[in-house]
Design a protein around this motif. Sequence first.
Motif, short mmCIF file in Angstrom:
data_model
loop_
_atom_site.label_atom_id
_atom_site.label_comp_id
_atom_site.label_asym_id
_atom_site.label_seq_id
_atom_site.Cartn_x
_atom_site.Cartn_y
_atom_site.Cartn_z
N ALA A 5 0.84 -1.20 0.00
CA ALA A 5 0.00 0.00 0.00
C ALA A 5 0.87 1.26 0.00
O ALA A 5 0.61 2.21 -0.74
N THR A 6 1.93 1.23 0.79
CA THR A 6 2.87 2.37 0.80
C THR A 6 3.51 2.55 -0.56
O THR A 6 3.63 3.68 -1.05
N ASN A 7 3.91 1.45 -1.20
CA ASN A 7 4.54 1.54 -2.52
C ASN A 7 3.58 2.08 -3.58
O ASN A 7 4.00 2.76 -4.52
N ILE A 8 2.30 1.78 -3.45
CA ILE A 8 1.30 2.34 -4.37
C ILE A 8 1.16 3.84 -4.13
O ILE A 8 1.20 4.64 -5.07
N ARG A 9 1.01 4.25 -2.88
CA ARG A 9 0.83 5.68 -2.55
C ARG A 9 2.01 6.52 -3.02
O ARG A 9 1.83 7.64 -3.47
#
Length: 90
Positions: A50-54
Motif C-alpha cells: 500500500a505504501t509503494n502504491i501511494r
Amino acid sequence: MELFDTVPPAATNGGRPPAHQDKAAILRANPYKWGIVTTAASAKTASSQATNIRTGKLRAFVPGGAFEAKARNHDVWARYIPAQVAGEAA
C-alpha cells in the motif's frame, strides 16, 4: 522474415509489464472508486505494498500521490484521485 519500420522500445523489467498495470488502468478509468489490487501473504506485506502504491514506487501507480492505498488485513485497497495529479483539473 518480418520487416518493421521501427525497432520496439527497450524492454525494462525483463520485458514484463509493470505489476498490477491492468488494475491501475481500471482504477484510473474509475476515479474515486476503491478496488482490491492484491491480496498479500501477510498484513505486513500488504501494508508495504500500500505504501509503494501511494508513493508511486510501483511503476503502474506513478506518479506518487495519484493513488490512495490502504491495507486491510491481507488485502491492498487503492483508488485513483485525479485532483492530486499535477496539471489535472479536479
